[in-house]
Each structure stands twice: as C-alpha cells, then as structure tokens.
Design an enzyme around this catalytic site. Structure first.
Site, PDB file in Angstrom:
ATOM      1  NE  ARG A   1      -1.557  -2.601   2.742  1.00 12.40           N
ATOM      2  CZ  ARG A   1      -1.769  -3.492   2.248  1.00 12.40           C
ATOM      3  NH1 ARG A   1      -2.620  -3.919   1.551  1.00 12.40           N
ATOM      4  NH2 ARG A   1      -0.937  -4.452   2.350  1.00 12.40           N
ATOM      5  CB  THR A   2       3.457   2.635   2.396  1.00 14.49           C
ATOM      6  OG1 THR A   2       2.658   2.097   3.285  1.00 14.49           O
ATOM      7  CG2 THR A   2       3.966   3.947   2.863  1.00 14.49           C
TER       8      THR A   2
ATOM      9  CE  LYS B   1      26.343  -3.090  -6.384  1.00 16.27           C
ATOM     10  NZ  LYS B   1      26.605  -2.034  -7.477  1.00 16.27           N
TER      11      LYS B   1
ATOM     12  NE  ARG C   1       6.971   0.679   5.034  1.00 16.72           N
ATOM     13  CZ  ARG C   1       5.710   0.330   4.939  1.00 16.72           C
ATOM     14  NH1 ARG C   1       5.594  -1.242   4.495  1.00 16.72           N
ATOM     15  NH2 ARG C   1       4.767   0.768   5.194  1.00 16.72           N
TER      16      ARG C   1
ATOM     17  CG  HIS D   1       3.251   3.927   8.464  1.00 11.94           C
ATOM     18  ND1 HIS D   1       3.824   4.838   7.501  1.00 11.94           N
ATOM     19  CD2 HIS D   1       3.114   2.629   8.072  1.00 11.94           C
ATOM     20  CE1 HIS D   1       3.198   4.113   6.289  1.00 11.94           C
ATOM     21  NE2 HIS D   1       2.968   2.879   6.728  1.00 11.94           N
TER      22      HIS D   1
END
Ligand code: CP
Length: 303
Positions: free
Chosen positions: A51-52, A80, A101, A129
């Site tokens: 969703r986000t 890496k 995120r 959030h």
C-alpha cells in the site's frame, strides 16, 4: 510545511495536520490537476510494502510527476555494503523529495540529517508511520466531521505497531478517549502511556474487544507482526489471539467503524468486508490523495 521532513507525528502540530486534511480533501475533489509535472520523487523501500509504496507511486504519477527508486534493499547497493548516509546523499542529486521505508527505528531521522531535501518516513521499524496516520485521520474525518469526544479502540499489536504509535499521537490532538485492546504481551509501551498521562488524554485497557465494543466509534485493528518478534515462541503465544468475524460484529455498535492499516492475516475475517462498518479498503485508497497533498505542501506547490 514547505521543505519540512515528515519523520514523526511528534514533529507535526494539530494546525498542520488539519491544514493537510483540508488540502487532501481538495486534492481528492480534483482541484489541483497535474501539479507534480517536472518533479521527481525517490521511493526507497528497504522493507516490503504494498500500500504505502504503490499509493505513493500512484499519487506521484496521477499528479503528473515521475518516481524512481527500489522496492527492496536487495536490489540496491545496500547489498554491496553501502551505508544509508551514502545512499541518501547520492539519491539527493537525482530528485526533489525522498520517501523512505526502513526496518531500523530512527533510520528516517538519520536520513534527514544528511540531506537538505524533504524526507517522508514511510515507516521505520516499530517506531513511526506518519503518512499512514494522515490517511487514517482523513478517513475518520470523512465518517465523523469532528473527532472531539469520540471513543477509539486501538487493538492488536500495540507494542510493535508503528501505525498505532503514530496514530495515538495524532488522536491526542482531539478530545478522544482511547481504548487499548491487546494481549498483555503486546500492551502499549509505557513511554506512550506516560506521554498520554502527561497531556491528560484518557485511556482504558482491555484484553478483548467484546468487553468494550459497544462503546466505540472506531475500532482500529492491527496485525500481530511476526517479523517484529525476536522470539518465535513469543509470537506463537499471541498469534490469532483476537478475530473479528460475523459473530464478533455483534459485540460492536451498529455505528462502530472498523479500520485496519492492512495487510491483515486472520484478525478480520473476509466475511466482514461486506459489512457497511468495514472501511479498511476505503482507508487504503485514501492514501493516494493524502500523500499527493503532503508532497504538494512539502514542495511548496500546494499552498
Ligand atoms: N499499511 C501499510 O503500511 O501497508 P504496506 O506495508 O503494504 O505498505
């Protein structure tokens, strides 16, 4: 809000929140058109999302902007060994705003320390959030014009849920009474109850929504997040400890709206989706206009 980074609800005032809500309503009504034309947004997702991530992408594309980025740490140079700071400093030369995120609490704050671009925290571990909260409050305001005096149940994983930790700060701006509903092992952490005590927000604690469901205007349910548990035995001891199904609905008021940030596992049965009180997909869809409005404000395009 121009150039501001959105890291935690604690960085936002009630006036700013309500201003965003008004602009998001206008965006949803189609007032602004292609206002992101010529802008590039970076979407850096070090942790999974449906969703986000996709609602940010939809938000930018629907407003005429471009969006670049990655959907997992494994497809970036993090694999890496590149540091978060170096990634952010590099990407800052490619775009106008960064959405990020990360699984580590505090990662968004760290990112905002190394760039002059606005950073939007799209979830940092179990911490915050904020944009989920913005769309949650927007959805609540679509159902009830005023949140003052409402009774709001917050149920499930209150210990690790970043959506709960952000939302309770926003709800504290209004004269609400909170009902914390969870197994004891997933109770709301003391630092949040201390915060509520300091600002005189009233709350009650329950183990089962059936004990208080009839009193609630909204029941905000969350998933018990397997990925946040260090101990699988602890997870198994609380998994499936509450379920809203057709029988469970009878313990709610006829006007108790049921919300969930999603994804769900088994805490809301699919049979509940057809009930007029179930508004979690509406809630998820509101992520687009709310995130559009936020980006517009941070870039100074929406005034
Ligand atoms: N509500 C939410 O954050 O969902 P995703 O994890 O799918 O983005």
């Amino acid at each position: 809000m121009k150039n501001k980074s959105i890291i935690s609800l604690k960085d936002i005032s009630k006036d700013e929140l309500m201003y965003l809500m008004k602009r998001a309503k206008e965006v949803k009504e189609g007032k602004y058109g292609n206002f992101l034309e010529g802008k590039i947004i970076s979407s850096l997702f070090f942790e999974p999302s449906t969703r986000t991530r996709l609602s940010f992408h939809s938000a930018v594309k629907r407003a005429g902007g471009d969006i670049i980025g990655f959907a997992s740490a494994g497809s970036s140079s993090t694999k890496k060994g590149e540091s978060l700071g170096d990634t952010i400093k590099t990407v800052s030369g490619y775009c106008d705003l960064i959405v990020m995120r990360h699984h580590v609490e505090g990662a968004a704050r760290r990112a905002s320390d190394v760039t002059d671009l606005p950073i939007i925290n799209a979830g940092d571990g179990a911490n915050q959030h904020p944009t989920q909260t913005f769309l949650d409050i927007f959805t609540m305001l679509e159902k009830k014009e005023n949140l003052d005096g409402l009774n709001i149940g917050l149920m499930g994983d209150l210990k690790y849920s970043r959506t709960i930790h952000s939302l309770l700060v926003a709800l504290s701006f209004f004269g609400v009474r909170l009902y914390f509903i969870s197994p004891e092992a997933l109770a709301i952490p003391e630092r949040y109850t201390d915060y509520l005590d300091d600002i005189n927000v009233e709350y009650e604690v329950y183990k089962d929504f059936k004990e208080c469901g009839k009193d609630l205007d909204f029941l905000y349910c969350t998933r018990i997040q397997k990925e946040r548990f260090y101990d699988p035995v602890e997870y198994e001891s609380v998994a499936g400890s509450y379920i809203i199904d057709k029988e469970g609905l009878s313990y709610l008021d006829e006007e108790t709206y049921i919300m969930h940030p999603l994804p769900r596992v088994d805490e809301i049965a699919v049979e509940v989706d057809e009930d007029q009180r179930a508004i979690y997909f509406e809630q998820a869809h509101n992520g687009v206009p709310v995130r559009q409005a936020l980006i517009g404000l941070l870039l100074g395009i929406i005034k």
